[in-house]
Design a protein around this motif. Structure first.
Motif, PDB file in Angstrom:
ATOM      1  N   LEU A  17     -21.801   0.501  39.981  1.00  0.00           N
ATOM      2  CA  LEU A  17     -23.259   0.479  39.914  1.00  0.00           C
ATOM      3  C   LEU A  17     -23.825  -0.928  39.739  1.00  0.00           C
ATOM      4  N   LEU A  18     -23.071  -1.797  39.054  1.00  0.00           N
ATOM      5  CA  LEU A  18     -23.587  -3.116  38.700  1.00  0.00           C
ATOM      6  C   LEU A  18     -22.791  -4.261  39.328  1.00  0.00           C
ATOM      7  N   ASP A  19     -21.989  -3.945  40.336  1.00  0.00           N
ATOM      8  CA  ASP A  19     -21.227  -4.963  41.075  1.00  0.00           C
ATOM      9  C   ASP A  19     -20.337  -5.806  40.169  1.00  0.00           C
ATOM     10  N   VAL A  20     -19.704  -5.163  39.199  1.00  0.00           N
ATOM     11  CA  VAL A  20     -18.802  -5.858  38.283  1.00  0.00           C
ATOM     12  C   VAL A  20     -17.472  -6.128  38.988  1.00  0.00           C
ATOM     13  N   GLU A  21     -16.968  -7.358  38.845  1.00  0.00           N
ATOM     14  CA  GLU A  21     -15.692  -7.729  39.447  1.00  0.00           C
ATOM     15  C   GLU A  21     -14.502  -7.502  38.515  1.00  0.00           C
ATOM     16  N   VAL A  22     -14.703  -7.729  37.205  1.00  0.00           N
ATOM     17  CA  VAL A  22     -13.586  -7.721  36.264  1.00  0.00           C
ATOM     18  C   VAL A  22     -13.975  -7.021  34.979  1.00  0.00           C
ATOM     19  N   TRP A  23     -13.073  -6.227  34.446  1.00  0.00           N
ATOM     20  CA  TRP A  23     -13.212  -5.721  33.085  1.00  0.00           C
ATOM     21  C   TRP A  23     -11.827  -5.613  32.468  1.00  0.00           C
ATOM     22  N   GLU A  24     -11.775  -5.671  31.156  1.00  0.00           N
ATOM     23  CA  GLU A  24     -10.508  -5.627  30.444  1.00  0.00           C
ATOM     24  C   GLU A  24     -10.225  -4.193  29.977  1.00  0.00           C
ATOM     25  N   PRO A  25      -9.124  -3.593  30.398  1.00  0.00           N
ATOM     26  CA  PRO A  25      -8.822  -2.216  29.982  1.00  0.00           C
ATOM     27  C   PRO A  25      -8.812  -2.033  28.468  1.00  0.00           C
ATOM     28  N   GLU A  26      -8.388  -3.059  27.728  1.00  0.00           N
ATOM     29  CA  GLU A  26      -8.332  -2.929  26.267  1.00  0.00           C
ATOM     30  C   GLU A  26      -9.723  -2.915  25.630  1.00  0.00           C
ATOM     31  N   GLU A  27     -10.739  -3.265  26.407  1.00  0.00           N
ATOM     32  CA  GLU A  27     -12.109  -3.236  25.887  1.00  0.00           C
ATOM     33  C   GLU A  27     -12.843  -1.952  26.283  1.00  0.00           C
ATOM     34  N   THR A  28     -12.140  -0.989  26.860  1.00  0.00           N
ATOM     35  CA  THR A  28     -12.765   0.262  27.271  1.00  0.00           C
ATOM     36  C   THR A  28     -13.330   1.003  26.057  1.00  0.00           C
ATOM     37  N   LEU A  29     -14.579   1.408  26.163  1.00  0.00           N
ATOM     38  CA  LEU A  29     -15.257   2.107  25.078  1.00  0.00           C
ATOM     39  C   LEU A  29     -15.386   3.587  25.399  1.00  0.00           C
ATOM     40  N   ALA A  30     -15.341   4.410  24.376  1.00  0.00           N
ATOM     41  CA  ALA A  30     -15.550   5.846  24.553  1.00  0.00           C
ATOM     42  C   ALA A  30     -17.016   6.120  24.867  1.00  0.00           C
ATOM     43  N   PRO A  31     -17.316   7.178  25.613  1.00  0.00           N
ATOM     44  CA  PRO A  31     -18.716   7.544  25.831  1.00  0.00           C
ATOM     45  C   PRO A  31     -19.435   7.693  24.493  1.00  0.00           C
ATOM     46  N   ASP A  32     -20.652   7.197  24.428  1.00  0.00           N
ATOM     47  CA  ASP A  32     -21.405   7.201  23.168  1.00  0.00           C
ATOM     48  C   ASP A  32     -22.835   7.628  23.454  1.00  0.00           C
ATOM     49  N   TRP A  33     -23.229   8.779  22.897  1.00  0.00           N
ATOM     50  CA  TRP A  33     -24.587   9.282  23.095  1.00  0.00           C
ATOM     51  C   TRP A  33     -25.502   8.947  21.920  1.00  0.00           C
ATOM     52  N   ASN A  34     -25.012   8.137  20.999  1.00  0.00           N
ATOM     53  CA  ASN A  34     -25.825   7.762  19.844  1.00  0.00           C
ATOM     54  C   ASN A  34     -25.445   6.339  19.423  1.00  0.00           C
ATOM     55  N   VAL A  35     -25.683   5.400  20.325  1.00  0.00           N
ATOM     56  CA  VAL A  35     -25.348   3.998  20.076  1.00  0.00           C
ATOM     57  C   VAL A  35     -26.313   3.434  19.043  1.00  0.00           C
ATOM     58  N   ALA A  36     -25.765   2.925  17.952  1.00  0.00           N
ATOM     59  CA  ALA A  36     -26.567   2.381  16.861  1.00  0.00           C
ATOM     60  C   ALA A  36     -26.225   0.912  16.658  1.00  0.00           C
ATOM     61  N   PRO A  37     -27.101   0.161  16.007  1.00  0.00           N
ATOM     62  CA  PRO A  37     -26.821  -1.251  15.732  1.00  0.00           C
ATOM     63  C   PRO A  37     -25.479  -1.458  15.043  1.00  0.00           C
ATOM     64  N   THR A  38     -24.835  -2.554  15.370  1.00  0.00           N
ATOM     65  CA  THR A  38     -23.523  -3.022  14.912  1.00  0.00           C
ATOM     66  C   THR A  38     -22.365  -2.335  15.636  1.00  0.00           C
ATOM     67  N   LYS A  39     -22.642  -1.351  16.497  1.00  0.00           N
ATOM     68  CA  LYS A  39     -21.578  -0.760  17.298  1.00  0.00           C
ATOM     69  C   LYS A  39     -21.204  -1.692  18.446  1.00  0.00           C
ATOM     70  N   GLU A  40     -20.014  -1.485  19.008  1.00  0.00           N
ATOM     71  CA  GLU A  40     -19.636  -2.197  20.216  1.00  0.00           C
ATOM     72  C   GLU A  40     -20.274  -1.513  21.416  1.00  0.00           C
ATOM     73  N   VAL A  41     -20.790  -2.316  22.337  1.00  0.00           N
ATOM     74  CA  VAL A  41     -21.479  -1.797  23.515  1.00  0.00           C
ATOM     75  C   VAL A  41     -21.009  -2.573  24.742  1.00  0.00           C
ATOM     76  N   TYR A  42     -21.208  -1.975  25.905  1.00  0.00           N
ATOM     77  CA  TYR A  42     -20.893  -2.668  27.145  1.00  0.00           C
ATOM     78  C   TYR A  42     -22.005  -3.654  27.492  1.00  0.00           C
ATOM     79  N   ALA A  43     -21.599  -4.812  28.006  1.00  0.00           N
ATOM     80  CA  ALA A  43     -22.533  -5.798  28.520  1.00  0.00           C
ATOM     81  C   ALA A  43     -21.990  -6.354  29.827  1.00  0.00           C
TER      82      ALA A  43
END
Length: 272
Positions: A17-43
């Motif tokens: 969707l966002l034309d990303v070339e690279v991501w690190e498998p070890e940084e994969t995050l679980a689906p999150d339907w209640n993302v709150a401050p101080t959590k890890e998020v995708y950027a």
């Protein structure tokens, strides 16, 4: 403002969707339907890959902590207070101006939550009869089901109390840019008895960038604040809709796709 959002898409989906070339498998995050401050998020950001001989900027998906810590901060204690940066002043505030010039990102989301206080609850609050009125949460999401790309900033902070090779020596953090809420009608006009525009929910909203601004926003070679500021213009009208969801989302311990399920009517009565 943006104080809670949903992000359920995985890296493969976001890469497409966002034309990303690279991501690190070890940084994969679980689906999150209640993302709150101080959590890890995708950027999504563009910078050279660490250790790569080719120093060209690469569009990559990274996991960052939500709550920006400026590089010059003595400690990360204020991160939870720096989850949002105002579009009107981001170019001049000491905590954000360097990141605005050099470290911009997109924060992908399914949508974000905002809370509305019902009319009866507001009246009780005015009368002093209820100090903490209940609020009805609404979920704001793209009307066409696409990804919501919120404008963000990111920073790196070095914890000087730890050795260089410690895994927590460096913090990578981010903040969502917000702007004045849109007073133009939602796509489809909104739900019966509910708000008709974002401005009727809250005076601020995340700055959502349409696809035609993504490349310029992520371009690390673009560093002149006066060239960047036009990118902070509100998106075109009619791109989002908002609908009531269960008040269970108000508790950060709750998480699951049921939190974004549309209610037939608000749980609170007589909101407008």
């Amino acid at each position: 403002m943006c104080g809670r959002y949903a992000a359920s898409r995985g890296p493969e989906d976001l890469a497409g969707l966002l034309d990303v070339e690279v991501w690190e498998p070890e940084e994969t995050l679980a689906p999150d339907w209640n993302v709150a401050p101080t959590k890890e998020v995708y950027a999504v950001l563009e910078r050279p890959l660490k250790g790569a001989p080719d120093r060209r900027p690469v569009r990559q998906l990274r996991a960052l902590k939500w709550g920006l810590v400026p590089s010059w901060a003595k400690s990360p204690e204020g991160a939870a207070r720096m989850i949002n940066a105002r579009a009107e002043t981001v170019h001049e505030k000491p905590s954000y101006r360097r990141a605005f010039a050099e470290r911009r990102c997109l924060l992908p989301a399914d949508g974000y939550y905002e809370w509305v206080t019902g009319a009866q609850e507001r009246e009780l609050e005015v009368q002093g009869r209820r100090k903490r009125p209940r609020k009805q949460p609404y979920f704001v999401t793209p009307a066409d089901g696409s990804v919501m790309a919120m404008a963000g900033l990111y920073e790196f902070w070095r914890d000087r109390t730890l050795p260089d090779d410690h895994p927590a020596a460096w913090w990578a953090t981010c903040s969502v840019i917000t702007t004045e809420a849109d007073d133009r009608p939602f796509a489809g006009g909104g739900t019966e008895g509910g708000p008709r525009s974002l401005a009727e929910i809250h005076p601020r909203m995340p700055l959502v960038l349409p696809p035609d601004r993504w490349a310029a926003w992520l371009d690390p070679a673009l560093t002149d604040p006066e060239e960047l500021r036009p990118l902070l213009a509100p998106p075109p009208p009619g791109l989002v809709r908002a609908y009531p969801v269960a008040t269970a989302v108000s508790d950060v311990r709750n998480n699951g796709p049921e939190l974004v399920a549309e209610l037939a009517a608000p749980e609170e009565t007589t909101l407008f």
